[in-house]
Each structure stands twice: as structure tokens, then as C-alpha cells.
Design a protein around this motif. Structure first.
Motif, PDB file in Angstrom:
ATOM      1  N   VAL A 107       0.871  -1.181   0.000  1.00 37.10           N
ATOM      2  CA  VAL A 107       0.000   0.000   0.000  1.00 37.10           C
ATOM      3  C   VAL A 107       0.904   1.226   0.000  1.00 37.10           C
ATOM      4  O   VAL A 107       1.762   1.379   0.871  1.00 37.10           O
ATOM      5  CB  VAL A 107      -0.939   0.033   1.231  1.00 37.10           C
ATOM      6  N   ALA A 108       0.702   2.091  -0.998  1.00 34.61           N
ATOM      7  CA  ALA A 108       1.431   3.355  -1.085  1.00 34.61           C
ATOM      8  C   ALA A 108       0.425   4.486  -0.955  1.00 34.61           C
ATOM      9  O   ALA A 108      -0.720   4.368  -1.380  1.00 34.61           O
ATOM     10  CB  ALA A 108       2.185   3.453  -2.402  1.00 34.61           C
ATOM     11  N   ARG A 109       0.874   5.593  -0.368  1.00 35.62           N
ATOM     12  CA  ARG A 109      -0.039   6.711  -0.083  1.00 35.62           C
ATOM     13  C   ARG A 109       0.562   8.027  -0.569  1.00 35.62           C
ATOM     14  O   ARG A 109       1.758   8.261  -0.439  1.00 35.62           O
ATOM     15  CB  ARG A 109      -0.302   6.794   1.408  1.00 35.62           C
ATOM     16  N   ALA A 110      -0.312   8.876  -1.092  1.00 33.11           N
ATOM     17  CA  ALA A 110       0.031  10.258  -1.437  1.00 33.11           C
ATOM     18  C   ALA A 110      -0.839  11.159  -0.570  1.00 33.11           C
ATOM     19  O   ALA A 110      -2.066  11.068  -0.607  1.00 33.11           O
ATOM     20  CB  ALA A 110      -0.234  10.523  -2.908  1.00 33.11           C
ATOM     21  N   THR A 111      -0.199  12.018   0.220  1.00 26.96           N
ATOM     22  CA  THR A 111      -0.912  12.922   1.117  1.00 26.96           C
ATOM     23  C   THR A 111      -0.637  14.354   0.694  1.00 26.96           C
ATOM     24  O   THR A 111       0.524  14.747   0.545  1.00 26.96           O
ATOM     25  CB  THR A 111      -0.447  12.719   2.571  1.00 26.96           C
ATOM     26  N   ALA A 112      -1.695  15.121   0.518  1.00 28.33           N
ATOM     27  CA  ALA A 112      -1.542  16.517   0.109  1.00 28.33           C
ATOM     28  C   ALA A 112      -0.921  17.330   1.235  1.00 28.33           C
ATOM     29  O   ALA A 112      -1.213  17.103   2.411  1.00 28.33           O
ATOM     30  CB  ALA A 112      -2.894  17.106  -0.278  1.00 28.33           C
ATOM     31  N   ILE A 113      -0.074  18.255   0.879  1.00 28.89           N
ATOM     32  CA  ILE A 113       0.495  19.175   1.866  1.00 28.89           C
ATOM     33  C   ILE A 113      -0.162  20.550   1.750  1.00 28.89           C
ATOM     34  O   ILE A 113       0.146  21.444   2.509  1.00 28.89           O
ATOM     35  CB  ILE A 113       2.018  19.297   1.712  1.00 28.89           C
ATOM     36  N   THR A 114      -1.055  20.677   0.787  1.00 28.25           N
ATOM     37  CA  THR A 114      -1.779  21.916   0.551  1.00 28.25           C
ATOM     38  C   THR A 114      -3.264  21.643   0.691  1.00 28.25           C
ATOM     39  O   THR A 114      -3.762  20.662   0.161  1.00 28.25           O
ATOM     40  CB  THR A 114      -1.493  22.451  -0.870  1.00 28.25           C
ATOM     41  N   VAL A 124      -6.042  12.699   0.320  1.00 26.72           N
ATOM     42  CA  VAL A 124      -5.195  11.510   0.464  1.00 26.72           C
ATOM     43  C   VAL A 124      -5.611  10.479  -0.587  1.00 26.72           C
ATOM     44  O   VAL A 124      -6.801  10.179  -0.738  1.00 26.72           O
ATOM     45  CB  VAL A 124      -5.328  10.887   1.876  1.00 26.72           C
ATOM     46  N   TRP A 125      -4.619   9.963  -1.297  1.00 26.74           N
ATOM     47  CA  TRP A 125      -4.822   8.893  -2.284  1.00 26.74           C
ATOM     48  C   TRP A 125      -3.959   7.704  -1.898  1.00 26.74           C
ATOM     49  O   TRP A 125      -2.875   7.862  -1.349  1.00 26.74           O
ATOM     50  CB  TRP A 125      -4.411   9.378  -3.674  1.00 26.74           C
ATOM     51  N   GLU A 126      -4.447   6.501  -2.235  1.00 23.92           N
ATOM     52  CA  GLU A 126      -3.668   5.276  -2.012  1.00 23.92           C
ATOM     53  C   GLU A 126      -3.746   4.384  -3.239  1.00 23.92           C
ATOM     54  O   GLU A 126      -4.698   4.462  -4.014  1.00 23.92           O
ATOM     55  CB  GLU A 126      -4.197   4.496  -0.791  1.00 23.92           C
ATOM     56  N   ILE A 127      -2.728   3.542  -3.363  1.00 25.62           N
ATOM     57  CA  ILE A 127      -2.713   2.518  -4.402  1.00 25.62           C
ATOM     58  C   ILE A 127      -2.166   1.245  -3.778  1.00 25.62           C
ATOM     59  O   ILE A 127      -1.349   1.297  -2.850  1.00 25.62           O
ATOM     60  CB  ILE A 127      -1.876   2.961  -5.624  1.00 25.62           C
ATOM     61  N   ASN A 128      -2.630   0.111  -4.266  1.00 27.57           N
ATOM     62  CA  ASN A 128      -2.118  -1.174  -3.774  1.00 27.57           C
ATOM     63  C   ASN A 128      -1.727  -2.038  -4.965  1.00 27.57           C
ATOM     64  O   ASN A 128      -1.631  -1.550  -6.084  1.00 27.57           O
ATOM     65  CB  ASN A 128      -3.141  -1.863  -2.858  1.00 27.57           C
ATOM     66  N   GLN A 129      -1.523  -3.313  -4.705  1.00 26.82           N
ATOM     67  CA  GLN A 129      -1.073  -4.234  -5.746  1.00 26.82           C
ATOM     68  C   GLN A 129      -2.070  -4.390  -6.888  1.00 26.82           C
ATOM     69  O   GLN A 129      -1.715  -4.895  -7.950  1.00 26.82           O
ATOM     70  CB  GLN A 129      -0.729  -5.600  -5.139  1.00 26.82           C
ATOM     71  N   ASP A 130      -3.311  -3.944  -6.714  1.00 25.78           N
ATOM     72  CA  ASP A 130      -4.296  -4.019  -7.792  1.00 25.78           C
ATOM     73  C   ASP A 130      -4.066  -2.949  -8.853  1.00 25.78           C
ATOM     74  O   ASP A 130      -4.540  -3.082  -9.978  1.00 25.78           O
ATOM     75  CB  ASP A 130      -5.719  -3.896  -7.231  1.00 25.78           C
ATOM     76  N   GLY A 131      -3.402  -1.849  -8.491  1.00 25.56           N
ATOM     77  CA  GLY A 131      -3.008  -0.853  -9.468  1.00 25.56           C
ATOM     78  C   GLY A 131      -3.990   0.272  -9.733  1.00 25.56           C
ATOM     79  O   GLY A 131      -3.787   1.048 -10.648  1.00 25.56           O
ATOM     80  N   THR A 132      -5.050   0.372  -8.956  1.00 29.25           N
ATOM     81  CA  THR A 132      -6.023   1.439  -9.154  1.00 29.25           C
ATOM     82  C   THR A 132      -5.925   2.445  -8.018  1.00 29.25           C
ATOM     83  O   THR A 132      -6.196   2.088  -6.867  1.00 29.25           O
ATOM     84  CB  THR A 132      -7.457   0.866  -9.204  1.00 29.25           C
ATOM     85  N   PRO A 133      -5.565   3.699  -8.320  1.00 26.08           N
ATOM     86  CA  PRO A 133      -5.526   4.709  -7.259  1.00 26.08           C
ATOM     87  C   PRO A 133      -6.922   4.956  -6.697  1.00 26.08           C
ATOM     88  O   PRO A 133      -7.889   5.030  -7.443  1.00 26.08           O
ATOM     89  CB  PRO A 133      -4.997   5.959  -7.963  1.00 26.08           C
ATOM     90  N   LYS A 134      -7.000   5.069  -5.357  1.00 21.86           N
ATOM     91  CA  LYS A 134      -8.282   5.316  -4.700  1.00 21.86           C
ATOM     92  C   LYS A 134      -8.150   6.535  -3.809  1.00 21.86           C
ATOM     93  O   LYS A 134      -7.175   6.678  -3.070  1.00 21.86           O
ATOM     94  CB  LYS A 134      -8.685   4.107  -3.860  1.00 21.86           C
ATOM     95  N   GLN A 135      -9.155   7.382  -3.860  1.00 24.56           N
ATOM     96  CA  GLN A 135      -9.161   8.560  -2.999  1.00 24.56           C
ATOM     97  C   GLN A 135      -9.687   8.158  -1.637  1.00 24.56           C
ATOM     98  O   GLN A 135     -10.819   7.720  -1.492  1.00 24.56           O
ATOM     99  CB  GLN A 135     -10.022   9.655  -3.619  1.00 24.56           C
TER     100      GLN A 135
END
Length: 139
Positions: A107-114, A124-135
């Protein structure tokens, strides 16, 4: 519109200061009306950055798994260098982390700083081994 005479025989047409200020005031009122309606579009456009970077992490995690039979928690192992954020005089609006990784899942995460719309909630967005980014958290 006022007409001014010059020293020659030509007349120069020009706007006076009051006319220009009235036009600027009208444009400003229209901007104040339209801006709140445009904020969701701004947040959506900026979230594309997170989705693209997360897809890049996914692709590199997949390659890493093919090579080493496991996912990694280290972005350095994936040859991923996060872009400079706006706080560091860059252009990126997100920071990236790998929350978990093992032989079969990550599980990888992108967190906004703005805070895009000023409501105190960060995207916040995440992606896992399935390959679809989820908000995960919507701004």
C-alpha cells in the motif's frame, strides 16, 4: 468615453479613470461569484499529480516483485525520487510513502500538503497491488 484634443488636428479617443475602475470592479465581482464554484475543479486537477505518481510507484513495485519476489517499503529501491514540494520551492502538492509491503501486497499513499479548498481537510490517495488509485480522503 472622453475625447481629448491634441495639439495637432487629430482627436485621440481614450477611456477616463472612472470608466476603467468600473470595468475592473465588475470583473472583480464576477470573479468573486465564480471562484467558489471553481475550487472543486482546482482540487480535481491537482489530484492528477498524486494519481500519476502512485501509478509510477505501482509500476516500479511490480517490476521489483518480478525481480525479487516481494514488494518493498523503500522508495529508493524503486528508483522513485519524489518531486520537490511547494514548501521546498518545488511544484509538487503531495508527499509519498509506502505504508506496508510484503511478498504479495503493498500500500502506497500520497498525502496533500496543501489544503486546496481551504476547509482544513487534506486530500489523500492510495494505491495497492491491484493498481487502481483510490481517494481515501476527499478535499
Amino acid at each position: 468615453m472622453a475625447i481629448y484634443k491634441t495639439t495637432s488636428k487629430h482627436k485621440v479617443r481614450a477611456f477616463n479613470l472612472q470608466e476603467i475602475l468600473i470595468v475592473l470592479l465588475i470583473i472583480g465581482v464576477f470573479m468573486l461569484i465564480a471562484l467558489p464554484n471553481l475550487m472543486p475543479l482546482v482540487a480535481k486537477a491537482k489530484s492528477v499529480e498524486a494519481q500519476i505518481q502512485l501509478k509510477y510507484i505501482f509500476n516500479n513495485q511490480t517490476s521489483h516483485r518480478y525481480l525479487y519476489s516481494k514488494y518493498t517499503t523503500d522508495l529508493y529501491d524503486l528508483d522513485f525520487e519524489a518531486p520537490k514540494t511547494v514548501k521546498d520551492n518545488g511544484t509538487a502538492n503531495y508527499v509519498y510513502d509506502i505504508l506496508s509491503a510484503d511478498n504479495t501486497n503493498f500500500v502506497a499513499r500520497a498525502t496533500a500538503i496543501t489544503d486546496f479548498d481551504g476547509d482544513g481537510i487534506f486530500n489523500v490517495w492510495e494505491i495497492n497491488q491491484d493498481g487502481t488509485p483510490k481517494q481515501i480522503v476527499k478535499d
